[in-house]
Each structure stands twice: as C-alpha cells, then as structure tokens.
Motif scaffolding. Structure first.
Motif, mmCIF file in Angstrom:
data_model
loop_
_atom_site.group_PDB
_atom_site.id
_atom_site.type_symbol
_atom_site.label_atom_id
_atom_site.label_comp_id
_atom_site.label_asym_id
_atom_site.label_seq_id
_atom_site.Cartn_x
_atom_site.Cartn_y
_atom_site.Cartn_z
ATOM 1 N N THR A 59 -1.557 -5.518 3.767
ATOM 2 C CA THR A 59 -1.181 -5.216 2.382
ATOM 3 C C THR A 59 0.316 -5.008 2.298
ATOM 4 O O THR A 59 0.986 -4.758 3.278
ATOM 5 C CB THR A 59 -1.837 -3.920 1.916
ATOM 6 O OG1 THR A 59 -1.697 -2.983 2.965
ATOM 7 C CG2 THR A 59 -3.268 -4.100 1.585
ATOM 8 N N THR A 60 0.829 -5.107 1.073
ATOM 9 C CA THR A 60 2.201 -4.669 0.821
ATOM 10 C C THR A 60 2.086 -3.357 0.051
ATOM 11 O O THR A 60 0.999 -2.940 -0.341
ATOM 12 C CB THR A 60 2.935 -5.683 -0.044
ATOM 13 O OG1 THR A 60 2.091 -6.025 -1.143
ATOM 14 C CG2 THR A 60 3.240 -6.949 0.729
ATOM 15 N N ILE A 61 3.228 -2.738 -0.201
ATOM 16 C CA ILE A 61 3.225 -1.491 -0.959
ATOM 17 C C ILE A 61 2.864 -1.818 -2.408
ATOM 18 O O ILE A 61 3.406 -2.749 -2.994
ATOM 19 C CB ILE A 61 4.606 -0.836 -0.877
ATOM 20 C CG1 ILE A 61 4.935 -0.585 0.582
ATOM 21 C CG2 ILE A 61 4.638 0.438 -1.654
ATOM 22 C CD1 ILE A 61 6.287 0.005 0.785
ATOM 23 N N LEU A 62 1.937 -1.071 -2.983
ATOM 24 C CA LEU A 62 1.479 -1.348 -4.342
ATOM 25 C C LEU A 62 1.718 -0.121 -5.205
ATOM 26 O O LEU A 62 1.712 1.003 -4.715
ATOM 27 C CB LEU A 62 -0.019 -1.674 -4.333
ATOM 28 C CG LEU A 62 -0.375 -2.979 -3.630
ATOM 29 C CD1 LEU A 62 -1.865 -3.096 -3.497
ATOM 30 C CD2 LEU A 62 0.164 -4.155 -4.397
ATOM 31 N N PRO A 63 1.910 -0.346 -6.510
ATOM 32 C CA PRO A 63 2.150 0.824 -7.372
ATOM 33 C C PRO A 63 0.892 1.668 -7.527
ATOM 34 O O PRO A 63 -0.208 1.159 -7.596
ATOM 35 C CB PRO A 63 2.549 0.208 -8.715
ATOM 36 C CG PRO A 63 2.484 -1.236 -8.573
ATOM 37 C CD PRO A 63 2.031 -1.603 -7.214
ATOM 38 N N GLN A 64 1.087 2.982 -7.554
ATOM 39 C CA GLN A 64 -0.031 3.904 -7.714
ATOM 40 C C GLN A 64 0.262 4.856 -8.839
ATOM 41 O O GLN A 64 1.412 5.045 -9.218
ATOM 42 C CB GLN A 64 -0.228 4.741 -6.439
ATOM 43 C CG GLN A 64 -0.260 3.974 -5.163
ATOM 44 C CD GLN A 64 -1.529 3.212 -5.031
ATOM 45 O OE1 GLN A 64 -2.488 3.456 -5.748
ATOM 46 N NE2 GLN A 64 -1.549 2.269 -4.123
ATOM 47 N N LYS A 65 -0.781 5.490 -9.313
ATOM 48 C CA LYS A 65 -0.587 6.541 -10.311
ATOM 49 C C LYS A 65 -0.479 7.854 -9.578
ATOM 50 O O LYS A 65 -1.272 8.156 -8.700
ATOM 51 C CB LYS A 65 -1.826 6.602 -11.216
ATOM 52 C CG LYS A 65 -1.803 5.626 -12.343
ATOM 53 C CD LYS A 65 -2.749 6.102 -13.405
ATOM 54 C CE LYS A 65 -3.572 4.965 -13.901
ATOM 55 N NZ LYS A 65 -4.382 5.322 -15.046
#
Lengths: 703, 591
Positions: A679-685
């Motif tokens: 995976t790559t870094i993904l946006p999170q809440k």
C-alpha cells in the motif's frame, strides 16, 4: 672349507646389507606415499587406493636412482677394514681364490679367516632400517592425526559461513515404503551437458530435459503414482515382475511441485524448478547509438559487438536499412550483412565489421539504421537496439531556404561561413592545378577569414580579441574635437557603451553553450586551414555551419497547415452566445470493485495472527484461509523454491488448526506478506474527542 | 540501694580498716597493707555500685533494615554489614538475606523499625504510601540502568494506509554495536544500529498492508545472536474513507489524476467541472449520483473535504458561498488550489500569495516538515510562496524554505491553500509514493473529524497479567458504562470535572489479546510477566528516585557514631577484692 667361510661371510654381509637397504627404501617410499595421499585426500579428496600405484611408481623410481644395488663385495670388505682393526686392512684378500695368491697373502688370508669369524655384526647395517622405521612411524602418526582432525577442520569451515545455507538442501522426508530410489536427468542435446543422477526428489533441471524416476519399494505394492501440481496424477510402471521397482519417464517443461503417493500415503511436497534457456545478449560497443558523419570525413564506421549466450550461439547478422530521399519520396532499402566469423555454437564471441556506407550507396542526406540479430542454439532470436548513422546533406546546409523571411540575427556572418566552405571546396578542386605556394597562401587566407569570423562571434561571449581585452579604440572614436564644459562628450571618449542596442546581447545559457560549440569548430577549422590541410578543415566547417543553422532555427515554431472541411457557418446563430442546446456529458457513477482477493488475503493474515493465541478456527474464518491456500499454491507453481514450505505450512494449519505450530503460522504469514499488494500512504479521518464536551466548549467559546 | 549510702558506708569501712592497721603493733609493710585494704574496700564498693563508661554503640540494632529488591545484586555493601537484611524477591534470598513475602506485612509486624534502605529497582507506589504514612526514614540507591529496551512507544490503533512509527531508547552495555530490527509477519521491515556502550534513541517505520490485531517484534541482534526480543502489539483497523467534492473552473490534469487516484483506492469522490457559463460536467466515483448544479449546505453535509480552485469559488453565488462557510464552521475542510498571485474569491484573501521569480521551468523538491521527508523534484512552470502569517500553519515548504502549502483555521474546519499546481507530474514519472504522501497530508489536515462512539485509553504502558491497569473511557451515554471482560464485568466511576470520562481498574487474568466491550469493542494486548522487563525496570527506578527525592528522606550518615553506656564487668573488681583480701590474710598469717 675355511677360505670359503670368509668369502661366505662377506657375501652374506653384502646380502644382508642389500636387503636392509631395500627394505629401508621401501619403507621410505611407503611413508612418502602415505603422506602424499593424506595431503591429497585433504585437498583434492583422493581415495585411499591411490597408495598402490603411487607406491609402485615411487619404488621403481627409488630403486633406479639409489645406488645401493651397486654395492659390491669390495665395498663390503673396505667397510670391514675400516670398522674392525683386527682385520688389518686386508679383508679384500678373502675375495680372491687362495690359489692365485702369493705366500704372504695366503698366510694373511688364513689369519683373516680366523679373525673374520669373530667380528660382530656391524651396527651400521641396521641404521637405515631404523631411520626408515622412524619415518614410517611419523608418517602413520601424521596420517592418523589428519583423519581424526578432519571433521573438526570441516566443521570450522562450515561455521565460517554465517546465516542460512541456502544451497544446502534440507534433509528430505521420504515415504516409509520406499527403500531406494534414484532420479536420472538428461538435459536436452543442444545444451551439450551430460546425464546426471541424484538421490533426491527435489529437482532443478533445464527446460525440456528428460527425467527418469526409479523407485524401489521395500515390499510388493499395487500402485505407485506421482501427483504434479495437485492436478496431474501419473502412475509409474513396474519394471520387475515382483512389482517392487517402478519407473517413470517425463519431459519437464514447466516448474511446479510434486509428491509421491504410495497406497494412499502421500509424501511431502518436493519442488521442481526449471532453468530456462535465456536468449543471447547482444552488446554493441562501437559506434554510439546516434552518430553523424560530417561531409568531408570518410563514410566508414567500425562496428564492434559482443554476443553471449548460456548454451551456444548459432548465428548472428546485421540487418541494415538505408533511408534516402526526403519528404514524401523517402525510399527504404533493407539488406542483411554477415560477420566474417564462423559460428559453431560458442558461448561468447566478439564480432567486428567495417561498414562502408559509400559502397552501400549512401550519399549526403541519407541515413542508415541497423540492428544486430542473434540466434542461439535453442532457436531463440534476440535483437539489439536500433542504431542510427546519418550523413547530413550539404546542399540543404548551404541553401538559403527559409532564411530570407523572418529576422536574420546574423545574416552576414552566416554567409561568411558558407563562403568559406565554398572557397575551401574550390581550392581543393583546383589543388592539382596550382602551385604548392599559392595553395598554401590561399589556405592561409581562408584561415584568416575563418579567424575573423570567429572573433566576431567571440565578441558576443566576451572572448578576447587578438590584442587582449577591449582595445582602447573599441566603442568610441577619438573625434579629437571636444568642447569645454561638454562633460558627456568627454566621458564618451573614454567609456565603452555596454547598453548599445546593437551590441547588447542577452543570451540564455543554452544559447551561450551552443555559441561556444560553434567557436570550437571554427577554431579547429582555422587550425587545419592555417596548417595547409584544407581537406581536413572541411568537416569542421560543415559542422560549424550546421550548428549555426540549428541555433537560428531554434526560436522558430513551425505550425503545420491543416486542411479540414468544416460545415458552413450559420450567420444568424453565430456570436449569439446561446448555450441552451449544449448539455455537458454526464457519466453514470462508477464504482471501483473492491478487490475480493486482496481483502480475503488481508483477513487471512488476521486469522493466522489470531490462531497464534486462540487455538480454534471460527466458521467464518475458513473461507479466507482457503483463499490464502489457493493463492499460495498458484505462486508455488511459479516459484516453488520460495513458496512451497509456506504451502505445506498452510495445509498443515488447515488440517489441524488446534495444533498449529508457531513456525508454520509465521511461514504462512511471510508468504502472504509477499503476495499482498503493497500500500501507499492513504488519507484517513482523525478521531476527535468522543462525547459532547468538546462541542459544548467550542460553542460557548465562540459566543 | 542508694549509691550515696554505699559510698558513705565504704568510706567508714575504709577509715575503720586504716585505723586498725595503723593501730597494729607490728608495723611491717604498713604502706602495702593500707593499700591492700583500700583496694579491697574500693573493689567491694565497685562491685555493688555499677561503673559505666560510654562506648560507640554497635550498628546491629534492629531499628534499621536493608531491603534488597529485584534488580540488585546479592553482594552486601560494607555500610550495611551489620543491619538486618531482607528481600521480597525469592531469587535474592541467601543465608545473610532473609526472604519476606510482603513488605507491608513485615513493617506492620515490626513497628519499631525507623530506617529503611532500599537497593535495586525499588518498590511500588502503594508501598511508598505505607512507608511515608508510618514516618519511616527511607533512603533509595538506584542501580545502573538495565541493558535492553528501556523505553518504547507506538500508536496502539492505526488505520490501514497509515504509517506505523515505533520510537524508543535502547541501552547498550555491550562492547559491540547492536542492530535493532522491526519484524512483522515473519519479514524484517526496518532496522537501525545502536553504537556500543551508549543509550540511544531509535525510530522505526513500516507501512502495514494487512488489517487486524497483529503483534510485531522488536529484535536486538549482536552479530548474529539474538540479544533481546520484545513484542509490539498493534491493532490495524480498516481504512476510513474521506468523501471529497471537487469544484473546478476548467477541466485540468491535476484534478483528473487526483480523482482517479482516489477512485482506485475506493474513496468516494464527486467532480464538478465547469465547461461553459452555467454548464457543468459531473462525475461520480464510488458514489451514487446527486445533483451538483446548486451547492447547498445539505449537499456539503455529505462531504468531508471540498477541493476547489480560486476561480470556481469566485463564480459561486452568494447563497452557495454562505453554505460553504456554514459547513466550514461545522468542520468541513477546504483545499484551495491557486495558480496566480491574485486572489479572486473571499476564501483566499486571508492568505498573501507572492509569485516567486523564476526565469524558466525549474524542478524543486518539496519538504514535508511534519513527516521529515523530502520528495523528489517537482517540475513546474512557475512557483508561488505564501507570506508569513502568524495564524497560518505551513504544511509543505520547498527546498529554499518558501511556504508552498499553508493552513488556517476557519470555524471548526480549515482552509488549506495549495500553490503547487503540477503535482500530477509525480504520477507521470511513476513516483506514487511522494504523490500519496503529499495528498494524504493535505486531505488528512482538511478532513472533517470522525466522531467515534467511544474512545479508550490505558493508563499503563505495558498492561501485564495480574497487575492492575487503569482504563479510561470517553463516551456519551446516559447510564454509567459497564465494561465486560472475559473474567467478569468492570464498573466505572465518573471523573467529577469531565462528565464524559469514566475510569475503571482492570486486573487482567490471561495474557494475549483481550477483548473489552463497553458501548463498543476494543482489543487490548496483555503482556506476560517477563515481557518488556528492562522498560518496566527503568520506569520503576525512575519512580522510586522521584519518590525518594520527594520525601527527602536521607538517613543519617553512617559515619556518625552513637554513644552507649556500658558497664565495666564486675569480675575485675571481684578479682581485685579477692587479691587484696588474700594478701591481707597471708600477711597476717606470715606475721
């Protein structure tokens, strides 16, 4: 008879001596051969039987070299004289027959007969034997020591290798019913590798090789089969009548894994790896990928290439395409050129060939594209990159097309370079007709012209002129007349105006670099002209002209003329700005299908992690685990060496989850980790504070 | 008997004896006889009256004890040679050191103890309370730091797509450098080296590709030998999906690549491109279609981030602008893309944008200061920078420290101004990593925050079996929450000044992942007794040092000697008396 006794004694002494020496030599030879064979065993792994021939050879050598055969009775008697004073230096008399001696010697002989019988056995006779025994003893001790210490030495070598030994195969687990087996591998004929035999089920074979399994069971069995990749079941054929020896022959083309099945019992999985035949690799050393041959140079290129293959090269050739013409009338002609080398399946070959472009019919403005094609002995073709050689067109260079329109930055300079080229060519044409002195002087004159041209260009880059730096007369003229009080004209006389529009240049670094390159070419051509070799100056002049043209044309943008037919315009609708009829495209909503496989694999990792702690498998966890097993088995077929242990581990876990060992779980997880997409870094809440207190606080703060 | 009477009586006796001696007709050895009588009388008197002298008192008084706790060696320091030695750790018990099962019980059984010396790692907090309550003087001598992982910290819960950062300190007492490796799922993820004879911080990262509760391992290697191994339990939850709305004034590559990246990673996104005056092209990715013609507050309620460029925002009508502002106040984020120094819409006017003077297209690397990463160079035609603003937080700068992206608070939400308009060239050159790091940073900052149902915290860094762990639960519920564990139910108490925070004490019974459920479920990992021993020991040492310093209980110096009264043995006087009487008798007999 008494006379004979003395002679007999001497002879027997001689015999003893010879025997002792012979024995001693043999013992020496034995010792030496033991030492040599022990050393050979350590270093080269000789077997012990080499002692016998070595012994014989050395014995013969020693017997021939050592002079003890040549000990004669005379030597013995002189030794006895030397050793025993009671013999009175006359024991050689005993060797002669009594009748031939005068009286005095006879008397002496008789006296000696008596005394010789009293002499003891000389000690020196046994000395060589003693030495030989000692040496043999030492050799045997040495041999024993090395035998005892050999395992220790080897162990020390092994421990130097840190980390896992990837090459040493783990001990294979073989079915209980198999008493003996061997596997014969015959690589394909074109590889020219011999047959080999191994006592292991794990195979690493060349592609297309024939493998013969021969398995001997310890009792009569009804059926024996091999299961390949969990799909193919191939039964073995019995060889002997009592059905204990079975055999199977198979050609191996793809990797995978297999197991042996004997009356319902399956062996663990064995890997089957395949070594593919790689096509030949081609490496072109000269020329470079894009070369330009300036007019004036000879149109010849030296092509040098190295080709290597793992089993053998059958053939290699150059495919060359000549492109001539321009615009729509380009014509191509393809031809195949061979190398002046005979190929007989070498593994590596260095090829050279001279490409004579002129003989291929290339003229100015044409280009040659070529690549090398090689065929290896398995029939696989491979080709190199495309290489380009271009011969620029002089007529286009010298033409003025496209130069009349538009702003000419340096028109006169440009013409000067053309002029120099034309003059040089004229000079070369007339070379045979004019005298050497006038030829040289005209060439020198051309060199001066080139120099002036170069200086004019060099001004833009701030290069020195012949007199070094700004000459004091540059930029202003000494008018001579100046008025009092006219400060400006006074200043004008001695300043250099740097903001003059004609002289001011504002070049970008790339343009400056190109100008520098032009100047370099002009230097070179001036050099050749001034040293009276105008033929060699031509290429440099052409190159300078080409670079000049490039520089000038760089700032131009060419727009092609299109010819499309548009529908006729409606004047009443034109320019009203009415957009009602235009509806933008509305795509239906797209849904990215979630990757079921990846989601299941991730869940399988979590399930395996849970198994480490909780020794049971819930019903809904069975599905991800079976998906994981299938994915690992697919990978194991392609890369059996890496994934096969993980496949066995996952199977073992699936069959008995309660008794799953930690190493099995870790092996399965490692394999899943390799299969899972990264995976790559993904946006999170972010999570804010739960509970309404923060909201309450914020509301009251803003009031 | 009163000492005075005895002295008077002995004096009388003395006088009587002297008079008798003088009066004797025979005057031989008179002086000796007088001396002998005097000695006899004095010895008799001394036998009856106790003569004392003061001498230093022996140190083996029972009021002082030395406590050896875990982490001290069995060697007894010289100063404590004579005190009573006890230990609560069975492995330290020897002939000289006696084992006691519990310190508090021992202290209450021996109320006369006044001084306590503690060696080793120390005692727990509740034992300190007992000791200070009884006013016992305590001294604590800290041992050297244990070797191994003495500090470590990591986020206990992360989401899939987040980086896992593990940081800590390793104390290396060996004469060799140590390599620390972070291992997960059988694969080594990251490693670092600690130099010899030092205590060094380390920071390790990894990006987990799976979900679920996992135990990572921190391993320390000396050469090829494993020296220490500790567990790092992390709970990886599935990713949360932020919902994004794009408003753009013209179709462009930047939004196209961003929308397709979000689409491929299953993020819901809606795109509205202005094609002409009042004409919009709409695209819905992973979302059902809604009407985007008119931007209203209820429409924006469904989105967490609004990515718009300056011109599109300036083309919005007044009610639409009011709707955006209302949602910003409620927590939505706005990412403003701009490509000129002039600000067209009201949202960007609070930032001062300057155009940087560059003569031609240049490539600059961007720095993400929060993450400490420097990206590969990004080519662009022109570069802008945002002037310094005390109310704005710079998120991304370039290599010359000009601010490229900066963020301001607006109500509950944020406005982020992004001047880098060509980030899609990273995707074109295959640099997926920098692209995702950049946009994850911006979207994370801008996104509306999630309101979880409850939030769990643990008060102890390493919850261990049979050791109490405090749990803190933040939740909005009318009734006090009850936490269900596998060993029973826990009842919570409310903190008086934070009505949504509840506390409970949990005594874990089993090791491993334990599931606790209140209003929602959480997994907490419970360690065994031997896990993280160095970290627990160093924490205990710190606590004990702090306690000892706080109560300022330094015991008197051992060099100070106490004096004691000691009686001269009676035997001496008896011998003297006997000797004198014998001489007198013999003298008498002789005469």
């Amino acid at each position: 008879m008494p006379e004979q006794k003395g002679l007999h004694i001497i002879h027997s002494l001689r015999q003893n001596w010879l025997r002792n020496y012979l024995l001693a030599s043999l013992l020496y030879v034995l010792a030496i051969s033991i030492v040599i064979v022990t050393a050979g065993r350590l270093a080269f792994h000789w077997s012990w039987w080499i002692i016998a021939p070595l012994f014989i050879v050395l014995a013969i050598l020693v017997y021939w070299i050592k002079p003890f055969r040549r000990i004669s009775p005379l030597d013995i008697s002189s030794f006895l004289n030397h050793t025993y004073p009671q013999l009175e230096e006359s024991s050689q008399l005993l060797l002669l027959p009594a009748d031939s001696l005068p009286l005095l010697q006879q008397l002496q002989q008789q006296k000696l007969e008596r005394s010789i019988q009293t002499i003891p056995v000389p000690a020196a006779m046994h000395r060589p034997l003693k030495k030989a025994f000692i040496l043999l003893g030492a050799a045997i001790v040495f041999c024993l020591l090395t035998i005892l210490l050999k395992p220790l030495l080897q162990h020390a070598d092994d421990t130097k290798v840190t980390g896992n030994a990837t090459e040493a195969p783990a001990k294979e687990v073989i079915l209980a019913g198999i008493s003996q087996f061997n596997v014969q591998v015959t690589p394909p004929a074109y590889t020219r590798m011999g047959k080999r035999q191994q006592e292991q089920f794990t195979l690493k074979v060349e592609e297309g090789s024939v493998v013969v399994w021969e398995i001997k069971a310890n009792r009569k069995v009804a059926a024996l089969q091999l299961i390949f990749n969990n799909r193919e079941h191939i039964p073995l054929k019995p060889v002997s009548t009592d059905s204990t020896v079975w055999t199977l022959q198979r050609t191996i083309k793809e990797p995978g894994f297999y197991q042996v099945e004997l009356e319902g019992n399956s062996s663990p999985l064995y890997t089957l790896e395949v070594i593919h035949d790689q096509p030949a690799t081609i490496n072109i050393i000269t020329p470079q990928q894009y070369t330009t041959i300036e007019p004036g140079r000879k149109a010849i290129t030296n092509l040098q290439a190295r080709i290597a293959d793992d089993y053998g090269i059958k053939d290699a050739s150059i495919i060359a395409t000549k492109a001539s013409g321009k615009g729509e009338s380009v014509s191509f002609k393809e031809q195949q050129l061979n190398f002046p080398v005979r190929f007989n399946e070498q593994k590596e070959v260095l090829l050279t060939r001279q490409l004579d472009l002129a003989s291929m019919g290339l003229q100015g403005g044409d280009e040659l594209y070529f690549y090398i094609k090689a065929v290896d002995n398995h029939g696989q073709e491979s080709r190199s990159d495309m290489y380009f050689i271009s011969l620029p067109d002089t007529s286009e260079l010298l033409s003025m097309s496209g130069m009349e329109a538009g702003v000419d930055q340096f028109p006169e300079y440009f013409r000067s370079q053309r002029q120099i080229i034309m003059d040089t060519e004229k000079l070369l044409k007339e070379q045979s007709g004019i005298s050497k002195d006038s030829f040289n002087s005209r060439s020198n004159q051309l060199g001066i012209d080139q120099k002036l041209l170069r200086l004019r260009y060099g001004k833009f880059l701030g290069e020195e002129s012949e007199s070094g730096g700004h000459s004091p007369d540059d930029g202003h003229d000494h008018g001579g007349e100046f008025e009092y009080g006219d400060v400006q004209s006074l200043i004008d006389q001695y300043t250099h105006k740097h903001d003059n529009a004609e002289d001011a240049t504002f070049f970008e670094p790339e343009q400056k670099a190109q100008l520098k390159a032009i100047l370099t070419e002009m230097w070179n051509s001036e050099l050749k002209l001034r040293t009276f070799i105008p033929a060699e100056a031509l290429p440099y002049e052409y190159k300078a002209l080409r670079l000049l043209k490039d520089l000038q044309q760089k700032s131009r943008a060419y727009v092609g003329k299109t010819s499309i037919k548009m529908p006729p315009l409606k004047p009443e609708k034109r320019l009203t700005g009415n957009l009602e009829k235009i509806t933008p495209a509305n795509e239906p909503s797209k849904n990215q299908a979630g990757d079921e496989l990846q989601a299941n694999l991730r869940k399988a990792v979590a399930v395996l992690e849970q198994l480490k702690q909780r020794k049971q498998l819930a019903a809904e966890d069975q599905l991800p685990l079976s998906v994981a097993e299938k994915a690992i088995s697919e990978k194991a077929i392609q890369q059996p060496g890496e994934f096969l242990p993980a496949l066995s581990a996952v199977r073992a876990i699936g069959q008995a989850p309660a008794a799953a060992a930690k190493q099995d779980i870790v092996k399965a997880q490692t394999a899943l980790q390799k299969i899972l997409a990264t995976t790559t870094i993904l946006p999170q809440k972010k999570n804010e504070r739960a509970g309404g207190l923060a909201q309450y606080y914020f509301k009251n703060l803003s009031e | 008997m009163k000492q005075e009477y005895i002295i008077i009586a002995s004096l009388l006796l003395l006088f009587f004896l002297i008079w008798k001696e003088i009066k004797r007709p025979l005057r031989a050895h008179l002086a000796l006889r007088l001396a002998a009588s005097a000695l006899a009388v004095v010895a008799l008197a001394c036998m009856i009256i106790p003569i004392t002298y003061s001498a230093p008192a022996p140190l083996s008084s029972f009021n002082e004890i030395v406590l050896f706790t875990t982490g001290s060696s069995k060697e007894i320091p010289v100063t404590y040679k004579n005190s009573k030695k006890i230990t609560t750790d069975a492995s330290l018990a020897t002939v000289a050191i006696s084992f006691i099962p519990d310190l508090s019980v021992f202290l209450s059984a021996h109320p006369d103890i006044s001084n306590l010396h503690i060696l080793g790692n120390g005692i727990s907090d509740h034992e300190w309370e007992r000791i200070t309550a009884r006013q016992i003087r305590v001294s604590y001598q800290a041992p050297s730091l244990p070797a191994g992982f003495i500090k470590a910290g990591w986020p206990h819960v992360i989401r899939h797509g987040d980086k896992l950062d593990i940081y800590g300190t390793y104390h290396n007492t060996d004469n060799d450098s140590i390599k620390i490796v972070l291992t997960g799922l059988g694969t080594a993820m990251d490693s670092t080296t600690i130099t010899k004879d030092s205590s060094q911080h380390f920071q390790l990262h990894c990006l987990p590709a799976h979900t679920g509760a996992t135990v990572y391992e921190l391993q320390a290697f000396k050469g090829n030998k494993l020296v220490a191994e500790e567990k790092v339990p992390v709970n990886i939850l599935p990713g949360s999906r932020t919902r994004i709305l794009f408003l753009s004034s013209s179709p462009g590559f930047e939004n196209k690549f961003l929308a397709s990246w979000l689409y491929q990673n299953n993020y819901p996104a809606a795109v509205r491109n202005t094609v002409s005056q009042g004409k919009y092209e709409q695209q819905f990715l992973n979302l059902p279609a809604v009407g985007l013609q008119h931007i209203s507050s209820s429409l924006l309620e469904n989105f967490d981030v609004l990515i718009a460029d300056d011109m599109a925002l300036s083309a919005l009508g007044n009610n639409e602008v009011a709707a955006v502002r209302a949602q910003l106040n409620k927590g939505m984020g706005l990412i403003l893309q701009t490509d000129s120094a002039a600000s067209l819409s009201g949202f960007s006017r609070s930032f001062a944008i300057k155009k940087q003077a560059v003569q031609h297209a240049s490539a600059r690397a961007l720095v993400l200061p929060g993450q400490g990463t420097k990206t590969k160079p990004l080519p662009a035609e022109q570069w802008f920078s945002i002037s310094h603003d005390p109310y704005a937080q710079p998120l991304v700068t370039d290599e010359q420290a000009s601010v490229i992206v900066s963020s301001r608070l607006s109500g509950e939400g944020r406005i982020i101004l992004n001047t880098a308009a060509y980030t899609y060239s990273w995707v074109l050159s295959g640099n997926e990593e920098n692209y995702s790091a950049f946009w994850s940073l911006l979207i994370n900052k801008a996104s509306r925050q999630a309101r979880p149902q409850s939030k769990w915290q643990q008060s102890v860094a390493f919850p261990t079996v049979d050791i109490p762990t405090g749990l803190v639960l933040e939740t909005t519920s009318e009734q006090p929450p009850i936490i269900k564990t596998d060993a029973g139910e826990l009842y919570t108490t409310q903190t008086p000044y934070l009505p949504d925070t509840w506390m409970a004490t949990w005594w874990p019974v089993h090791a491993g992942w334990q599931t606790l459920s209140g209003s929602d479920t959480v997994s907490i990992y419970v360690f065994e007794k031997g896990d993280w021993s160095s970290a627990k020991a160093s924490e205990l040492i710190n606590r004990n040092t702090v306690h000892a310093a706080q109560y300022k209980s330094a015991i008197e110096k051992q060099n100070e000697v106490r004096q004691q009264e000691k009686r001269v043995p009676v035997f001496i006087f008896y011998i003297a008396f006997l000797g004198a009487c014998t001489y007198l008798w013999w003298e008498g007999k002789r005469a």
